[in-house]
Scaffold this active site. Structure first.
Site, PDB file in Angstrom:
ATOM      1  N   SER A   1       0.858  -1.193   0.000  1.00 54.33           N
ATOM      2  CA  SER A   1       0.000   0.000   0.000  1.00 54.33           C
ATOM      3  C   SER A   1       0.889   1.236   0.000  1.00 54.33           C
ATOM      4  CB  SER A   1      -0.863   0.019   1.271  1.00 54.33           C
ATOM      5  OG  SER A   1      -1.460   1.287   1.451  1.00 54.33           O
TER       6      SER A   1
ATOM      7  N   TYR B   1      -1.393  -0.538  10.396  1.00 53.38           N
ATOM      8  CA  TYR B   1      -1.502  -1.143   9.058  1.00 53.38           C
ATOM      9  C   TYR B   1      -0.349  -0.655   8.172  1.00 53.38           C
ATOM     10  CZ  TYR B   1      -3.574  -1.490   4.305  1.00 53.38           C
ATOM     11  OH  TYR B   1      -3.811  -1.708   2.965  1.00 53.38           O
TER      12      TYR B   1
ATOM     13  N   LYS C   1       2.624  -2.721   6.158  1.00 49.77           N
ATOM     14  CA  LYS C   1       2.824  -2.652   4.710  1.00 49.77           C
ATOM     15  C   LYS C   1       4.236  -2.176   4.374  1.00 49.77           C
ATOM     16  CE  LYS C   1      -1.237  -4.013   3.140  1.00 49.77           C
ATOM     17  NZ  LYS C   1      -1.397  -5.225   2.323  1.00 49.77           N
TER      18      LYS C   1
END
Ligand SMILES: NC(=O)c1ccc[n+]([C@@H]2O[C@H](COP(=O)([O-])OP(=O)(O)OC[C@H]3O[C@@H](n4cnc5c(N)ncnc54)[C@H](OP(=O)(O)O)[C@@H]3O)[C@@H](O)[C@H]2O)c1
Length: 255
Positions: free
Chosen positions: A144, A157, A161
């Site tokens: 991402s 998160y 990533k």
């Protein structure tokens, strides 16, 4: 020199989280281009329906990506039914915690890293040992743009990533020359996963954030994954393609 040849004729591909969103679009692109595809996700009925929609003999297994036994089962079944594994797309991910990292709930932090980082490694280990060490292949990790930036709400998160981007480089170095390992880093894409960011009136505001003035569609990402998985990307390894409508290069705020 002819045009770019991205067919993946007869290659065998596993796509985790292939029942919806980006994973389903990736599976469909690979299958339409000649690959024999196995998709996985947790819900059997959704998987089955997606495989039927993708067509081209697409196979499916219900498996939680972070269940090591289930992962080994999918890899074993793929080997016995299809004979090799040439492409692995580590696409399934989770984002169970929103808030500052300093206040992160540790069980949810652990889950984030288990699903988004440890599982891609575990699947890579399985396909390497089962097939790629001998026969070569390509692995594509779906990361991402969050892996490059800080965030008030999804810092955990984003850190997972970011680590996935470095796992991509590390495995690319370790698995050369047999296996190429690359990543894609999408910006906001119109899927269930990010619905809270684009649903209804929010979409127009979100699109304004991107120099190309729209949010991503699943096919924007699938095309790049397809390219990286194909022999057309034969001299690319350890790299990340950012697919974000220019979001990362937009002008900074005036100060
Ligand atoms: N959408 C975005 O804006 C965006 C932006 C940047 C990066 N990404 C990345 O793109 C990838 C795909 O996201 P998406 O937007 O396509 O999400 P999505 O539409 O919610 O689809 C996620 C897929 O993964 C499966 N899945 C989720 N957790 C799983 C687990 N623990 N084990 C097995 N399968 C699981 C889901 O099926 P089940 O729920 O049935 O298991 C589904 O097939 C993720 O890596 C995500 O981080 C998305």
């Amino acid at each position: 020199m002819t045009g770019i040849e991205t067919n993946v004729d007869d290659k065998v591909a596993i796509v985790t989280g292939g029942s919806r969103g980006i994973g389903k679009a990736v599976a469909a692109a690979l299958a339409a281009s000649g690959a024999r595809v196995m998709i996985t996700s947790r819900k059997a009925d959704v998987c089955e329906a997606a495989a039927a929609e993708i067509g081209h003999g697409c196979r499916w297994r219900a498996a939680n990506v972070s269940d090591a036994d289930a992962a080994a089962g999918v890899v074993n079944d793929t080997m016995s039914e299809l004979g090799s594994i040439d492409i692995l797309v580590n696409n399934a991910a989770t984002n169970p915690y929103a808030g500052p990292v300093i206040e992160a709930d540790i069980p949810r932090w652990d889950k984030t890293f288990q699903v988004n980082l440890t599982s891609p490694l575990q699947w890579a280990q399985l396909v390497w040992n089962a097939s790629m060490k001998e026969n070569g292949g390509a692995i594509v990790n779906v990361a991402s743009v969050g892996g490059f930036v800080t965030s008030r709400y999804i810092g955990s998160y984003n850190i997972s990533k970011s680590a996935l981007l470095h796992l991509t480089r590390q495995l690319a170095a370790e698995l050369s020359p047999q296996v190429r390992v690359n990543a894609v880093a999408p910006g906001l894409v119109k899927t269930d996963f990010a619905k809270f960011l684009w649903e209804g009136e929010k979409e127009a505001a979100a699109a304004e954030h991107y120099p190309l003035r729209r949010i991503g569609e699943v096919d924007d990402i699938a095309k790049a994954v397809h390219y990286l998985a194909s022999d057309a990307a034969g001299w690319i390894t350890g790299q990340t393609i950012v697919l974000d409508g220019g979001g990362l290069i937009r002008f900074g705020e005036e100060i």
